[in-house]
Scaffold this motif. Structure first.
Motif, PDB file in Angstrom:
ATOM      1  N   GLU A 183       0.844  -1.192   0.000  1.00  0.00           N
ATOM      2  CA  GLU A 183       0.000   0.000   0.000  1.00  0.00           C
ATOM      3  C   GLU A 183       0.885   1.250   0.000  1.00  0.00           C
ATOM      4  O   GLU A 183       1.912   1.280   0.683  1.00  0.00           O
ATOM      5  N   ILE A 184       0.464   2.269  -0.733  1.00  0.00           N
ATOM      6  CA  ILE A 184       1.267   3.497  -0.722  1.00  0.00           C
ATOM      7  C   ILE A 184       1.182   4.150   0.654  1.00  0.00           C
ATOM      8  O   ILE A 184       0.183   4.023   1.353  1.00  0.00           O
ATOM      9  N   ASP A 185       2.250   4.845   0.986  1.00  0.00           N
ATOM     10  CA  ASP A 185       2.343   5.518   2.277  1.00  0.00           C
ATOM     11  C   ASP A 185       1.259   6.590   2.347  1.00  0.00           C
ATOM     12  O   ASP A 185       1.129   7.409   1.437  1.00  0.00           O
ATOM     13  N   ARG A 186       0.484   6.579   3.431  1.00  0.00           N
ATOM     14  CA  ARG A 186      -0.584   7.581   3.509  1.00  0.00           C
ATOM     15  C   ARG A 186      -0.190   8.773   4.376  1.00  0.00           C
ATOM     16  O   ARG A 186      -0.974   9.674   4.599  1.00  0.00           O
ATOM     17  N   ILE A 187       1.047   8.727   4.892  1.00  0.00           N
ATOM     18  CA  ILE A 187       1.514   9.840   5.732  1.00  0.00           C
ATOM     19  C   ILE A 187       2.507  10.692   4.933  1.00  0.00           C
ATOM     20  O   ILE A 187       2.288  11.877   4.720  1.00  0.00           O
ATOM     21  N   ALA A 188       3.570  10.027   4.469  1.00  0.00           N
ATOM     22  CA  ALA A 188       4.596  10.783   3.711  1.00  0.00           C
ATOM     23  C   ALA A 188       4.139  10.927   2.263  1.00  0.00           C
ATOM     24  O   ALA A 188       4.755  10.391   1.339  1.00  0.00           O
ATOM     25  N   VAL A 189       3.043  11.633   2.065  1.00  0.00           N
ATOM     26  CA  VAL A 189       2.442  11.633   0.725  1.00  0.00           C
ATOM     27  C   VAL A 189       3.204  12.496  -0.288  1.00  0.00           C
ATOM     28  O   VAL A 189       3.238  12.173  -1.476  1.00  0.00           O
ATOM     29  N   ARG A 190       3.830  13.569   0.153  1.00  0.00           N
ATOM     30  CA  ARG A 190       4.445  14.477  -0.827  1.00  0.00           C
ATOM     31  C   ARG A 190       5.605  13.816  -1.576  1.00  0.00           C
ATOM     32  O   ARG A 190       5.650  13.873  -2.807  1.00  0.00           O
ATOM     33  N   PRO A 191       6.531  13.156  -0.856  1.00  0.00           N
ATOM     34  CA  PRO A 191       7.605  12.490  -1.614  1.00  0.00           C
ATOM     35  C   PRO A 191       7.079  11.390  -2.542  1.00  0.00           C
ATOM     36  O   PRO A 191       7.611  11.218  -3.654  1.00  0.00           O
ATOM     37  N   VAL A 192       6.037  10.676  -2.117  1.00  0.00           N
ATOM     38  CA  VAL A 192       5.522   9.602  -2.976  1.00  0.00           C
ATOM     39  C   VAL A 192       4.863  10.209  -4.221  1.00  0.00           C
ATOM     40  O   VAL A 192       5.034   9.715  -5.338  1.00  0.00           O
ATOM     41  N   LEU A 193       4.151  11.304  -4.027  1.00  0.00           N
ATOM     42  CA  LEU A 193       3.508  11.954  -5.170  1.00  0.00           C
ATOM     43  C   LEU A 193       4.568  12.470  -6.157  1.00  0.00           C
ATOM     44  O   LEU A 193       4.434  12.295  -7.371  1.00  0.00           O
ATOM     45  N   VAL A 194       5.627  13.054  -5.630  1.00  0.00           N
ATOM     46  CA  VAL A 194       6.689  13.559  -6.506  1.00  0.00           C
ATOM     47  C   VAL A 194       7.343  12.377  -7.233  1.00  0.00           C
ATOM     48  O   VAL A 194       7.661  12.451  -8.425  1.00  0.00           O
ATOM     49  N   ARG A 195       7.476  11.283  -6.530  1.00  0.00           N
ATOM     50  CA  ARG A 195       8.041  10.091  -7.159  1.00  0.00           C
ATOM     51  C   ARG A 195       7.128   9.560  -8.269  1.00  0.00           C
ATOM     52  O   ARG A 195       7.595   9.098  -9.312  1.00  0.00           O
ATOM     53  N   LEU A 222      10.986  19.579  -4.875  1.00  0.00           N
ATOM     54  CA  LEU A 222       9.531  19.774  -4.961  1.00  0.00           C
ATOM     55  C   LEU A 222       8.810  19.081  -3.802  1.00  0.00           C
ATOM     56  O   LEU A 222       7.783  19.554  -3.327  1.00  0.00           O
ATOM     57  N   ALA A 223       9.392  17.972  -3.336  1.00  0.00           N
ATOM     58  CA  ALA A 223       8.751  17.232  -2.233  1.00  0.00           C
ATOM     59  C   ALA A 223       8.706  18.054  -0.949  1.00  0.00           C
ATOM     60  O   ALA A 223       7.944  17.739  -0.033  1.00  0.00           O
ATOM     61  N   ASP A 224       9.502  19.118  -0.880  1.00  0.00           N
ATOM     62  CA  ASP A 224       9.473  19.980   0.316  1.00  0.00           C
ATOM     63  C   ASP A 224       8.328  20.991   0.246  1.00  0.00           C
ATOM     64  O   ASP A 224       8.028  21.658   1.231  1.00  0.00           O
ATOM     65  N   ALA A 225       7.746  21.135  -0.931  1.00  0.00           N
ATOM     66  CA  ALA A 225       6.663  22.117  -1.097  1.00  0.00           C
ATOM     67  C   ALA A 225       5.367  21.555  -0.504  1.00  0.00           C
ATOM     68  O   ALA A 225       5.280  20.375  -0.161  1.00  0.00           O
ATOM     69  N   SER A 226       4.340  22.380  -0.435  1.00  0.00           N
ATOM     70  CA  SER A 226       3.052  21.902   0.089  1.00  0.00           C
ATOM     71  C   SER A 226       2.401  20.996  -0.959  1.00  0.00           C
ATOM     72  O   SER A 226       2.742  21.059  -2.154  1.00  0.00           O
ATOM     73  N   LEU A 227       1.436  20.214  -0.499  1.00  0.00           N
ATOM     74  CA  LEU A 227       0.738  19.311  -1.423  1.00  0.00           C
ATOM     75  C   LEU A 227       0.088  20.113  -2.555  1.00  0.00           C
ATOM     76  O   LEU A 227       0.164  19.736  -3.728  1.00  0.00           O
ATOM     77  N   ASP A 228      -0.525  21.242  -2.192  1.00  0.00           N
ATOM     78  CA  ASP A 228      -1.162  22.098  -3.205  1.00  0.00           C
ATOM     79  C   ASP A 228      -0.158  22.566  -4.247  1.00  0.00           C
ATOM     80  O   ASP A 228      -0.455  22.584  -5.446  1.00  0.00           O
ATOM     81  N   SER A 229       1.035  22.951  -3.768  1.00  0.00           N
ATOM     82  CA  SER A 229       2.029  23.451  -4.723  1.00  0.00           C
ATOM     83  C   SER A 229       2.522  22.330  -5.623  1.00  0.00           C
ATOM     84  O   SER A 229       2.818  22.553  -6.806  1.00  0.00           O
ATOM     85  N   ILE A 230       2.616  21.126  -5.076  1.00  0.00           N
ATOM     86  CA  ILE A 230       3.065  19.996  -5.916  1.00  0.00           C
ATOM     87  C   ILE A 230       2.038  19.764  -7.030  1.00  0.00           C
ATOM     88  O   ILE A 230       2.390  19.628  -8.208  1.00  0.00           O
ATOM     89  N   TRP A 231       0.756  19.784  -6.660  1.00  0.00           N
ATOM     90  CA  TRP A 231      -0.283  19.573  -7.679  1.00  0.00           C
ATOM     91  C   TRP A 231      -0.272  20.698  -8.706  1.00  0.00           C
ATOM     92  O   TRP A 231      -0.460  20.485  -9.902  1.00  0.00           O
ATOM     93  N   GLN A 232      -0.060  21.898  -8.212  1.00  0.00           N
ATOM     94  CA  GLN A 232      -0.040  23.028  -9.134  1.00  0.00           C
ATOM     95  C   GLN A 232       1.101  22.878 -10.148  1.00  0.00           C
ATOM     96  O   GLN A 232       0.928  23.060 -11.349  1.00  0.00           O
ATOM     97  N   TRP A 233       2.280  22.485  -9.630  1.00  0.00           N
ATOM     98  CA  TRP A 233       3.413  22.248 -10.517  1.00  0.00           C
ATOM     99  C   TRP A 233       3.044  21.159 -11.530  1.00  0.00           C
ATOM    100  O   TRP A 233       3.305  21.280 -12.735  1.00  0.00           O
ATOM    101  N   ALA A 234       2.407  20.090 -11.006  1.00  0.00           N
ATOM    102  CA  ALA A 234       2.104  18.932 -11.868  1.00  0.00           C
ATOM    103  C   ALA A 234       1.155  19.318 -12.993  1.00  0.00           C
ATOM    104  O   ALA A 234       1.344  18.919 -14.148  1.00  0.00           O
ATOM    105  N   VAL A 235       0.140  20.118 -12.679  1.00  0.00           N
ATOM    106  CA  VAL A 235      -0.829  20.522 -13.709  1.00  0.00           C
ATOM    107  C   VAL A 235      -0.128  21.407 -14.748  1.00  0.00           C
ATOM    108  O   VAL A 235      -0.302  21.233 -15.961  1.00  0.00           O
ATOM    109  N   GLU A 236       0.690  22.333 -14.253  1.00  0.00           N
ATOM    110  CA  GLU A 236       1.355  23.250 -15.191  1.00  0.00           C
ATOM    111  C   GLU A 236       2.353  22.542 -16.102  1.00  0.00           C
ATOM    112  O   GLU A 236       2.608  22.987 -17.214  1.00  0.00           O
ATOM    113  N   HIS A 237       2.927  21.464 -15.609  1.00  0.00           N
ATOM    114  CA  HIS A 237       3.996  20.806 -16.383  1.00  0.00           C
ATOM    115  C   HIS A 237       3.581  19.473 -17.011  1.00  0.00           C
ATOM    116  O   HIS A 237       4.427  18.758 -17.536  1.00  0.00           O
ATOM    117  N   TRP A 238       2.308  19.124 -16.929  1.00  0.00           N
ATOM    118  CA  TRP A 238       1.876  17.787 -17.389  1.00  0.00           C
ATOM    119  C   TRP A 238       2.099  17.609 -18.888  1.00  0.00           C
ATOM    120  O   TRP A 238       1.516  18.322 -19.706  1.00  0.00           O
TER     121      TRP A 238
END
Ligand code: GLU
Length: 311
Positions: free
Chosen positions: A244-256, A269-285
């Motif tokens: 199962e994916i880690d449900r606590i350390a979510v930012r590094p797993v999402l970046v991975r 990027l994993a140091d950024a907030s979850l919102d910022s990671i998603w924002q980066w992801a949408v902009e760069h998809w």
């Protein structure tokens, strides 16, 4: 002059509750979510709970909780495929009434000697002319006209159903509706315009297109992402021991996950907030970077070290 509105994009993530969310299914969730976000469309969450013998009690809740922890947001309530059972049965009946489907009493043993193709045993058509048995599966007729479609990542595809899979089951002998029928019904009824999922289902897509044609449904677009594989080249799944994916350390797993999908997140990027990671992801998809790619090697033993995703 009236100008018709461009059709709005509707995507979906459709997990089966056979176990908790693992890294491989996370990739399908991330890819389908980003595709819908970039197109400013809707993204639906549909739990495909139509195969109770394969399901794990509580897996639906765990999957939903994990998606929430990762910051996914879906439109409308979560739907459960079992809600649509009556509709599925009605469509099976319609195909029977149109003589596009027929009852089949063949057991696994009857088919043991059948010719095998890339998709498994090829049904030899034994019951096409009729079966009197009472305990039956329902199969849909196929023909050998090639079914062609263009996958947004995997390119031109073509399959001849009759010789490559044979007539296939839409309602099982145990009374359960088969995945192929249910997915076609629900994608149509929910207005899905593009199906984004793992490449392991690429071979099933011609069967879906065949059903869409028989039922008079438009086919959505298709985008099949490479499938995550463990060090032995096996698809990550419950069967191959995916965790199962880690449900606590979510930012590094999402970046991975973004890196696994060929995107190029910066190291920090994993140091950024979850919102910022998603924002980066949408902009760069840029899904196109995975064009023709079939698999993504994932070393599960390093998943625990995901806190340092790009090392
Ligand atoms: N429910 C299927 C699975 O979890 C996915 C179906 C689909 O995306 O069409 O493998």
């Amino acid at each position: 002059m009236t100008r018709s509105e461009p059709a709005r994009y509707v995507g979906r993530f459709a997990p089966s509750p056979t176990g908790p969310l693992h890294f491989g299914s996370l990739l399908a969730a991330v890819a389908s979510f980003l595709q819908a976000s970039v197109k400013q469309g809707k993204w639906l969450l549909r739990v495909e709970d139509i195969d109770p013998p394969r399901e794990q009690p509580g897996a639906d809740r765990r999957i939903i909780d994990a998606l929430e922890a990762y910051g996914f947001e879906w439109d409308g309530p979560v739907t459960y495929q079992s809600q649509f059972e009556e509709r599925h049965k009605e469509l099976v009946q319609r195909l029977l009434d149109d003589a596009q489907a027929y009852p089949c009493s063949c057991s696994r043993r009857d088919l043991a000697g059948a010719r095998r193709g890339a998709l498994g045993a090829i049904y030899p058509g034994t019951c096409r002319k009729g079966s009197r048995a009472t305990e039956v599966a329902i199969r849909v007729r196929t023909d050998d006209e090639p079914i062609r479609f263009l996958d947004a990542l995997q390119g031109k595809q073509s399959q001849r159903l009759e010789s490559e899979s044979g007539d296939f089951v839409i309602k099982r002998r145990d009374g359960l509706i088969a995945y192929h029928l249910a997915v076609v019904a629900d994608d149509h009824d929910q207005g899905i315009t593009e199906v984004v999922r793992g490449i392991d289902l690429l071979d099933s897509t011609p069967r879906h297109i065949h059903l869409q044609r028989l039922l008079g449904f438009a086919s959505p677009g298709f985008l099949h992402i490479p499938v995550a594989e463990n060090a032995d080249g096996q698809k990550l799944s419950k069967l191959t021991g995916a965790t199962e994916i880690d449900r606590i350390a979510v930012r590094p797993v999402l970046v991975r996950a973004l890196a696994a999908l060929g995107q190029r997140p910066a190291r920090d990027l994993a140091d950024a907030s979850l919102d910022s990671i998603w924002q980066w992801a949408v902009e760069h998809w840029r899904p196109g970077v995975m064009t023709s790619q079939k698999s993504i090697p994932v070393d599960q033993s390093t998943m625990a070290e995901a806190k340092n995703p790009l090392s």
